[in-house]
Design a protein around this motif. Sequence first.
Motif: not given
Length: 213
Positions: A49-73
């Motif tokens: 809990x509390x760790x920060x995750x780096x993530x990558x998401x590819x949408x259906x329009x050809x875009x790539x997103x990088x972002x972070x989220x915090x682990x809640x549990x």
Amino acid sequence: MTKLELVINCKIDVLWEEDIYKSTVQDIKDEEILIAIPVSNGIYLTLEDGEKLEQIFYDDKGNVFGYKSEVLGRTTENNIPFYRIGKPFEITRIQRRNYVRVNILQVINYIKEEELEKEIREEEKYQHALLLDLSGGGMRIKIKEELSYNDIIVANLIHDNEKITVRGKIVRIEKTEDKKYICGIDFDDMDNVTREKIIRTVFRIMRKQRELI
């Protein structure tokens, strides 16, 4: 403001240490998102809990997103375990013409496409090049032979024992003081699977470089 639109069942990559774990979005709630336990080569990722995750998401329009989220549990629904993570932050949208580019020095092999005979695969047909930088859209290499604008080359990139074959067009040529050539290459006719592999490789290299600072 960059708008990230995660949807249920979409695939995401979780960057952790030197590996990339696969996961999917299972539910989206007001203040949290449920994701499947990330897995890589049969190994499940254990998070606190509390760790920060780096993530990558590819949408259906050809875009790539990088972002972070915090682990809640963690939670369990219908006997299936999930991670609860917070809403995304530090969102970066990487469009096809503006891929993240990373500097790297690595010897690679390449060959002009017109010289490539499909039924013959001897490595001696390939030339050596020094890879200078890499992105999901292209790369720069330093070579001995003189190529021409719009020449097509096929190159083999190897990182973490993964071989990625790319096809690219020469779009820039610069002669160096040591009588060699630096070529800018745009990847040509690349399928999404290969492009995603390259983008993952770029993120891996970036993470390793940050750890050295």
